[in-house]
Structure formats: C-alpha cells, structure tokens
Scaffold this motif. Structure first.
Motif, mmCIF file in Angstrom:
data_model
loop_
_atom_site.group_PDB
_atom_site.id
_atom_site.type_symbol
_atom_site.label_atom_id
_atom_site.label_comp_id
_atom_site.label_asym_id
_atom_site.label_seq_id
_atom_site.Cartn_x
_atom_site.Cartn_y
_atom_site.Cartn_z
ATOM 1 N N ASP A 85 5.682 2.135 4.035
ATOM 2 C CA ASP A 85 4.372 2.689 3.691
ATOM 3 C C ASP A 85 4.473 4.189 3.406
ATOM 4 O OD1 ASP A 85 1.699 3.261 3.388
ATOM 5 O OD2 ASP A 85 1.081 2.495 5.348
ATOM 6 N N THR A 86 4.031 4.594 2.223
ATOM 7 C CA THR A 86 4.000 6.020 1.879
ATOM 8 C C THR A 86 2.579 6.487 1.576
ATOM 9 O OG1 THR A 86 4.495 5.472 -0.432
ATOM 10 C CG2 THR A 86 6.354 6.055 0.987
ATOM 11 N N SER A 87 1.592 5.754 2.093
ATOM 12 C CA SER A 87 0.210 6.183 1.901
ATOM 13 C C SER A 87 -0.065 7.444 2.717
ATOM 14 C CB SER A 87 -0.759 5.075 2.330
ATOM 15 O OG SER A 87 -0.648 4.811 3.711
ATOM 16 N N SER A 90 -0.091 6.950 6.497
ATOM 17 C CA SER A 90 0.942 6.089 7.078
ATOM 18 C C SER A 90 1.574 6.681 8.332
ATOM 19 C CB SER A 90 2.027 5.799 6.042
ATOM 20 O OG SER A 90 2.604 7.011 5.572
ATOM 21 N N LYS A 93 -0.300 6.069 11.897
ATOM 22 C CA LYS A 93 -0.636 4.749 12.424
ATOM 23 C C LYS A 93 -0.175 4.538 13.864
ATOM 24 C CE LYS A 93 -1.178 2.551 7.986
ATOM 25 N NZ LYS A 93 -0.704 1.569 7.001
ATOM 26 N N TYR A 120 4.574 9.648 5.062
ATOM 27 C CA TYR A 120 5.264 8.371 4.908
ATOM 28 C C TYR A 120 5.457 7.813 6.317
ATOM 29 C CZ TYR A 120 9.522 10.797 6.403
ATOM 30 O OH TYR A 120 10.437 11.517 7.120
ATOM 31 N N ASP A 121 5.708 6.540 6.416
ATOM 32 C CA ASP A 121 5.937 5.931 7.724
ATOM 33 C C ASP A 121 7.334 6.306 8.191
ATOM 34 O OD1 ASP A 121 6.343 4.387 9.935
ATOM 35 O OD2 ASP A 121 5.876 2.473 8.980
#
Length: 269
Positions: A85-87, A90, A93, A120-121
């Motif tokens: 995940d690069t939202s 991310s 979370k 990013y995650d």
C-alpha cells in the motif's frame, strides 16, 4: 507435456548465475529458482516503479512456479511488492489499530521509528497470491486443502525454501516474504507466507497455499490473513525461549484460529 508417474528432477544453472531446481510429475512441473540479491540498479527500479524504498533485501530474480499444460502460476518479489500500500494514509494503519502501544513505542526515544513513517506501508505487507495466467473460481465451502493427508508420513520427493524479500523494520521487528514447497507421490503443497513482527505491537501472517492431489480434476489456492497483538503471542510463550518469536511455524501455531480475511479458490484442470 507428457504425464508421467515417475518423477523427473530438474536442475539448471548455477548458484552464481541463478539455480533452478524442481520436479515434473503427473504432468505438473514445479520449480524454484534462487539467484543473487538485487543489484543497486534493480533496487532503484523497484523504488521508481512502485513509489517506495524497497526492503533491505530483495531477491527479485527468485521465483517459484507451478505449471501444467497451459496453466502457470508463479511467485516473485516484484509482483508481490506491487501490492504494498502506497496510499497517503498507509503508514498510519498500524498506528490506528494499535495506537496506545505505537505511541508509547515511537515516543520512547525511537527516532528511527518516526523516520520510517512515510507515505507507504513501511511494514511491506502484501496480500499477493501469486501471478496466474488463469482466473480461479472462488468458493465458500470448506477448505479443500487436505490437512490430514499432509500429516501422513509420505516420502518427500522435492522440498525447497525460497526467500523473496526481507526487512528488519529499522530494528523494530521483521517483515519477510518466503515460500516453502514440498512434493509427495500423491500431492504437492506450496506455501507462500508473509510474516510480520512489530515488537510490542503486532504479529501478522498472510498465507497463500497452493494444493493439488494427483488424480483430482481441480487445483486449489487458499489465502488467509491473521493478526494478533504482540503481547497475546508473547504470553503464549510463558517462560519459554524468546527466540520462538522469530519462528514462523511456532507463531503460526499460536495465532487465532479465525482469520481476518480468507479467500478460497479452485481451478478445473
């Protein structure tokens, strides 16, 4: 490919240039390729393509492949990292899900933890289930992986372990994506496991299993995701050897029975 009841063993290349080993049996070919760790140019390509700094160790030329006739399913690091995940939210979370523990950990002079909180995650969690050239059909029934059969004492014709990527999360835990595979005279099992340990915060296992019993007219892929608070798993250890917290098999054995996510699929062959 001609189906045969006798195994044909595969060994091609060298450890230096990339070594592919595997087996062909009953029309199936299962191979595992191991090569050198990614070069700096390859790591730069990951960063450019996916918008995140790559894990510390990426084996981008390692692959595990399962094939029969025109069907092919493979596992590789590049495709797995494409699903990190690069939202913009991310990196938050884990902080949201485990806010008290994370706040305490990140404020206790762990500036390295603060540094990795980027868009990013940073745990490199992936829900990657392999790259397939065929659509598998989802089903809602019981698992089609015959655990009792897998527990039987049966000769292992071929076994391998293959690491796709690994990172120590700035010394705050570990993230690893790896594959174990074994082929027996009656069936085969391929397990891709993403293992995450964030110290004092979280354990997570994302497992993808490929399974087939020779003679059946279907092939199985099942994905499960499980997670638990770090302290829950730590308490299971009691006064035992703390190194077990790095043992994926042991952690898996004490994780909650119910997954947070489950996908069951099969393909007629």
């Amino acid at each position: 490919m001609t189906s045969t009841k006798e195994p044909v063993f595969i060994k091609e290349g060298t450890p230096r240039e990339g070594l592919t080993q595997g087996i062909s049996l009953h029309g199936w070919t299962i191979t595992s390729k191991k090569a050198s760790i990614c070069s700096s140019a390859e790591m730069e390509k990951i960063s450019k393509d996916y918008g995140l700094p790559p894990p510390e160790m990426v084996f981008g030329n390692n692959h595990v492949t399962v094939e029969k006739d025109s069907f092919k399913l493979s596992f590789g690091a590049y495709d797995a990292l494409s699903q990190v995940d690069t939202s913009s939210t991310s990196s938050e979370k884990i902080k949201v899900a485990y806010s008290e523990e994370w706040t305490r950990k990140s404020s206790a002079n762990h500036t390295d933890v603060k540094d990795v909180v980027k868009p990013y995650d940073w745990t490199y969690t992936t829900k990657y289930r392999g790259t397939s050239n065929a659509e598998l059909e989802q089903h809602d029934g019981q698992s089609l992986v015959d655990v009792n059969r897998l527990r039987q004492q049966e000769p292992i014709l071929f076994y391998d372990e293959n690491i796709l990527y690994e990172d120590e999360l700035a010394d705050n835990g570990t993230a690893m994506l790896m594959i174990r595979l074994r082929v027996m005279p009656t069936c085969f099992l391929v397990l891709q496991r993403f293992f995450l340990r964030v110290d004092d915060v979280l354990f997570r296992l994302n497992d993808t299993r490929l399974y087939h019993e020779f003679g059946n007219d279907y092939f199985v892929r099942e994905y499960t995701s499980k997670e638990a608070h770090y302290n829950v798993i730590r308490q299971k250890l009691g006064r035992g050897d703390i190194s077990l917290l790095n043992d994926q098999n042991w952690v898996s054995s004490v994780m909650p029975d119910e997954p947070t996510e489950s996908i069951k699929e099969k393909l007629k062959i």
